[in-house]
Scaffold this motif. Structure first.
Motif, PDB file in Angstrom:
ATOM      1  N   SER A 480       9.719  -1.081   1.728  1.00  0.00           N
ATOM      2  CA  SER A 480       8.501  -1.569   1.084  1.00  0.00           C
ATOM      3  C   SER A 480       7.491  -1.980   2.150  1.00  0.00           C
ATOM      4  O   SER A 480       7.867  -2.289   3.288  1.00  0.00           O
ATOM      5  CB  SER A 480       8.803  -2.710   0.120  1.00  0.00           C
ATOM      6  OG  SER A 480       9.548  -3.709   0.760  1.00  0.00           O
ATOM      7  N   THR A 495       7.969   1.907  -1.344  1.00  0.00           N
ATOM      8  CA  THR A 495       7.321   3.190  -1.033  1.00  0.00           C
ATOM      9  C   THR A 495       7.751   4.285  -1.993  1.00  0.00           C
ATOM     10  O   THR A 495       6.948   5.166  -2.345  1.00  0.00           O
ATOM     11  CB  THR A 495       7.692   3.653   0.391  1.00  0.00           C
ATOM     12  OG1 THR A 495       9.126   3.694   0.507  1.00  0.00           O
ATOM     13  CG2 THR A 495       7.131   2.716   1.444  1.00  0.00           C
ATOM     14  N   VAL A 511       6.361   5.406   9.254  1.00  0.00           N
ATOM     15  CA  VAL A 511       5.248   4.564   8.782  1.00  0.00           C
ATOM     16  C   VAL A 511       4.524   3.896   9.963  1.00  0.00           C
ATOM     17  O   VAL A 511       3.309   3.671   9.903  1.00  0.00           O
ATOM     18  CB  VAL A 511       5.671   3.506   7.725  1.00  0.00           C
ATOM     19  CG1 VAL A 511       6.157   4.182   6.457  1.00  0.00           C
ATOM     20  CG2 VAL A 511       6.701   2.527   8.252  1.00  0.00           C
ATOM     21  N   TYR A 529      -2.582  -1.173   6.534  1.00  0.00           N
ATOM     22  CA  TYR A 529      -2.008  -0.875   5.213  1.00  0.00           C
ATOM     23  C   TYR A 529      -2.946  -1.343   4.101  1.00  0.00           C
ATOM     24  O   TYR A 529      -3.213  -0.627   3.141  1.00  0.00           O
ATOM     25  CB  TYR A 529      -0.630  -1.536   5.056  1.00  0.00           C
ATOM     26  CG  TYR A 529      -0.127  -1.491   3.637  1.00  0.00           C
ATOM     27  CD1 TYR A 529       0.511  -0.361   3.144  1.00  0.00           C
ATOM     28  CD2 TYR A 529      -0.345  -2.561   2.761  1.00  0.00           C
ATOM     29  CE1 TYR A 529       0.938  -0.297   1.823  1.00  0.00           C
ATOM     30  CE2 TYR A 529       0.076  -2.514   1.445  1.00  0.00           C
ATOM     31  CZ  TYR A 529       0.716  -1.379   0.983  1.00  0.00           C
ATOM     32  OH  TYR A 529       1.117  -1.314  -0.330  1.00  0.00           O
ATOM     33  N   MET A 534      -1.273   2.637   0.113  1.00  0.00           N
ATOM     34  CA  MET A 534       0.077   3.207   0.204  1.00  0.00           C
ATOM     35  C   MET A 534       0.097   4.715   0.410  1.00  0.00           C
ATOM     36  O   MET A 534       1.005   5.252   1.053  1.00  0.00           O
ATOM     37  CB  MET A 534       0.836   2.832  -1.081  1.00  0.00           C
ATOM     38  CG  MET A 534       2.257   3.325  -1.171  1.00  0.00           C
ATOM     39  SD  MET A 534       3.335   2.578   0.068  1.00  0.00           S
ATOM     40  CE  MET A 534       4.046   1.228  -0.890  1.00  0.00           C
ATOM     41  N   LYS A 538       3.058   7.164   1.967  1.00  0.00           N
ATOM     42  CA  LYS A 538       3.917   7.924   1.050  1.00  0.00           C
ATOM     43  C   LYS A 538       3.933   9.401   1.410  1.00  0.00           C
ATOM     44  O   LYS A 538       4.981  10.038   1.432  1.00  0.00           O
ATOM     45  CB  LYS A 538       3.387   7.783  -0.378  1.00  0.00           C
ATOM     46  CG  LYS A 538       4.100   6.731  -1.170  1.00  0.00           C
ATOM     47  CD  LYS A 538       3.675   6.824  -2.622  1.00  0.00           C
ATOM     48  CE  LYS A 538       4.764   6.214  -3.474  1.00  0.00           C
ATOM     49  NZ  LYS A 538       4.321   5.829  -4.793  1.00  0.00           N
TER      50      LYS A 538
END
Lengths: 543, 157
Positions: A480, A495, A511, A529, A534, A538
């Motif tokens: 996450s 995620t 990430v 972020y 997101m 992703k």
């Protein structure tokens, strides 16, 4: 720091005697394990996967060198030579025998320590800012208020069998270093428009399986009503918190189900009633406590270090915090050596930290909720000598707030609740990021790992969070992003589908690459972020 | 079936009152509010003790039931009743163990009828667990902060 008087000491001694009696009745068989369980829990004694675990309270994370020394001795005498510092600023011993537990509590009481209410459905050890009394940005030292609440919450006759555990945090700066709004009650000491000091209350925060950020429930409680107001908050919770389902029993569910406004209405009604009941301690008590936390005798001195040794300079940059006196800093002793177990320290290391605290920090240490240790008041002139000794003992890792400074719960290696291991994952991540040199490039990045949904590893509040789950008998890790336990509190979002142990390490690498490619000037991982959302993460992970 | 509710005087193992033990069958909180002649009532964990406040004058006994010792709502019920000035017998009944006695006493209970009789010696020691106490409560004990500063317990209004 606070010193017990005869009354405080007698309370702890009475508890040791009481527990010795309970343990005797258990060993004789007149108490069943079911009856004994809540009693041992109230003394911090858990039955874990392999042995009993004893959790020792370190009120508001502050201790002196004699206490730290004693913790090291207990690790050697009763455990396997080490202990584990926790996110509640406590210490856990993982290999304890029931027969020894009362003796350990007696050893602790000799140095004004105990394991009271470190477990069970009662008010737990009160946490606070690890830089309290040292940081340049605080309004006042929050610890006298925390100590007042410690005494009030110890052996509280009405609130010992609450629906569920209850965690209180007290801070006194705008910057939140203690995850205040993720507590059952968060207290921020503030100044109102009239220039008076008082307490702002938040209630109903928490992590676990239903993470929630506490809403503010009162902007300003006068100091001579602090305990009365807390008592009202607790009474409403004790009466109306859910008891039908332990997973819905925390105050966050009550506040959520009633709604913040209705909870506030009930608390105010109870508070108005309580004000007539004479429950507030005399105001002189707070004034009695305050001098225990008075500044030590700071001396002027050099304000800069000699940066000719790059390793030392890096440690100073990473692991020290600005002090209110410009000839001092607060120095963070990292318990996150590369490849080590986050938060663990050996008996020898504890005794060394005790010695260094005596030598360089006015006899005082702090435990951080990030499972490190702070020497709060170190003269800048002494930093090199301090660092040299820390380095030699494996305590000089220059990684505060970096990806290597992760929080990790004990996980399936110790804990009977865990679904997955946390420790090996933490070890592999720190080794990998250290070896690749990426740690340095990433800057501040808070990684938090929990081995189950109970979230002891604070994964909801991680810039990157990892949650270990059990997937058809195999360990699986959910990733996450975007959580924060600081003053900009936020909860991380998952995620997508989880990963294997190897897979989640790759995923973290991925990430962090997205971040490095997308970041703008001065942005931390969290900032990037929040700006880009997101989707890019992703796509990189699953696209 | 209100008449089967309640503990008998024989069930009371510890009592800190000099008056006659109340020997009336207790009624439920709901019945108590409807019946003007009830003098004994039993509170269950989910009951709101405050609905009894208008009737305290005629009640000689209030039993607070602890079906499970881990359910601590009865501690609040007891304290609320004493805060409201109830002076009759406040009896803790049900799953009451040695280790709950001292806190129950502090919350205003003055009679104890445990399901399982308790070891007398252990109980005596348990009642005396705390030579001094931190919190002000309805037992009106002088608290540690009050002792430290030479002040007396505040009169409750």
């Amino acid at each position: 720091m606070y010193k017990y008087d005869q009354y405080d000491q007698a309370m702890v001694d009475a508890r040791v005697a009481e527990f010795r009696d309970q343990a005797r009745r258990r060993l004789e068989g007149s108490l069943s394990e079911d009856e004994f369980k809540p009693l041992r829990l109230m003394n911090g004694l858990y039955l874990q996967l392999h042995a009993y675990m004893l959790r020792v309270a370190i009120p508001y994370g502050t201790l002196n060198s004699e206490q730290m020394h004693a913790l090291g001795d207990i690790a050697d005498k009763y455990d396997r030579g080490y202990g584990h510092f926790t996110t509640r600023q406590n210490l856990q011993y993982n290999w304890i025998k029931l027969e020894d537990a009362a003796d350990i509590l007696a050893d602790l009481s000799k140095v004004e320590m105990h394991a009271i209410q470190t477990s069970g459905n009662c008010i737990r050890n009160i946490s606070s800012d690890h830089f309290a009394g040292a940081s340049a940005d605080e309004l006042v030292d929050p610890r006298p208020y925390a100590e007042l609440m410690r005494q009030w919450s110890s052996f509280h006759p009405e609130f010992t069998y609450l629906p569920r555990k209850f965690k209180i945090c007290v801070i006194a700066s705008e910057k939140d270093r203690a995850a205040m709004r993720l507590h059952d009650i968060g207290v921020q000491i503030v100044k109102n428009d009239e220039g008076e000091i008082g307490a702002r209350f938040y209630a109903g925060g928490g992590m676990g399986r239903t993470p929630m950020i506490a809403p503010m429930i009162r902007d300003f409680v006068p100091l001579d009503q602090l305990i009365t107001y807390a008592e009202a908050c607790l009474r409403v919770y004790n009466r109306y918190g859910r008891r039908d389902n332990k997973y819905k029993a925390r105050i966050k569910i009550l506040v959520h189900e009633l709604g913040r406004d209705e909870y506030v209405r009930q608390v105010e009604e109870e508070f108005a009633h309580m004000l007539d009941q004479g429950v507030e301690p005399p105001r002189e008590e707070l004034e009695r406590i305050k001098p225990f936390f008075a500044d030590p005798d700071f001396e002027d001195g050099p304000k800069h270090v000699d940066r000719s040794d790059p390793d030392f300079a890096l440690w100073v940059d990473r692991n020290t915090n600005r002090h209110k006196h410009d000839a001092y800093v607060s120095a963070v002793i990292s318990l996150k050596p590369v490849g080590g177990i986050p938060g663990d320290a050996t008996g020898d290391q504890m005794r060394l930290m005790a010695k260094l605290a005596k030598q360089y920090s006015f006899d005082e240490l702090r435990i951080m909720h990030t499972q490190n240790v702070v020497l709060p008041h170190v003269k800048i002139a002494d930093l090199h000598a301090l660092w040299t000794q820390l380095e030699a003992a494996g305590l000089g890792a220059p990684n505060m707030d970096s990806i290597e400074d992760m929080i990790a719960c004990p996980g399936l290696d110790y804990c009977s609740l865990a679904n997955a291991r946390s420790i090996p994952l933490a070890q592999r991540i720190s080794e990998r990021f250290d070896a690749s040199g990426k740690t340095e490039k990433l800057g501040e990045l808070k990684l938090k790992i929990s081995g189950c949904i109970n979230a002891c590893g604070h994964h909801h509040a991680g810039h990157i969070g990892i949650l270990g789950v059990d997937k058809k008998g195999l360990e699986n890790y959910q990733l996450s992003l975007g959580g924060s336990e600081a003053e900009d509190t936020s909860l991380a979002k998952i995620t997508g589908p989880g990963f294997t142990e190897d897979g989640v390490i790759e995923a973290i690498d991925t990430v962090t690459d997205v971040y490095l490619q997308s970041r703008e000037d001065g942005e931390r991982f969290l900032d990037t972020y929040r700006r880009i959302g997101m989707t890019p993460f992703k796509e990189a992970l699953y696209g | 079936m209100d008449n089967v509710l309640g503990t008998s005087p024989d069930d009371v193992q510890f009592r800190f009152r000099d008056d006659e033990v109340v020997d009336h069958a207790a009624v439920t909180v709901d019945s108590c509010c409807d019946q003007t002649n009830a003098t004994a009532v039993r509170i269950e964990p989910g009951d709101d003790a405050r609905v009894l406040l208008p009737f305290l004058d005629r009640l000689a006994l209030i039993e607070v039931n602890f079906p499970s010792f881990g359910d601590g709502r009865g501690y609040s019920s007891a304290r609320i009743l004493r805060e409201a000035g109830f002076t009759g017998e406040l009896r803790a009944v049900g799953d009451v163990g040695i280790d709950q006695l001292s806190h129950m006493r502090r919350c205003g209970f003055d009679a104890f009828a445990p399901d399982k009789p308790l070891n007398e010696e252990d109980a005596t020691r348990a009642f005396a667990t705390w030579e001094n106490v931190y919190q002000a409560s309805v037992d009106n004990r002088r608290t540690i902060p009050q002792i430290r500063h030479g002040v007396n317990p505040k009169a409750r209004s």
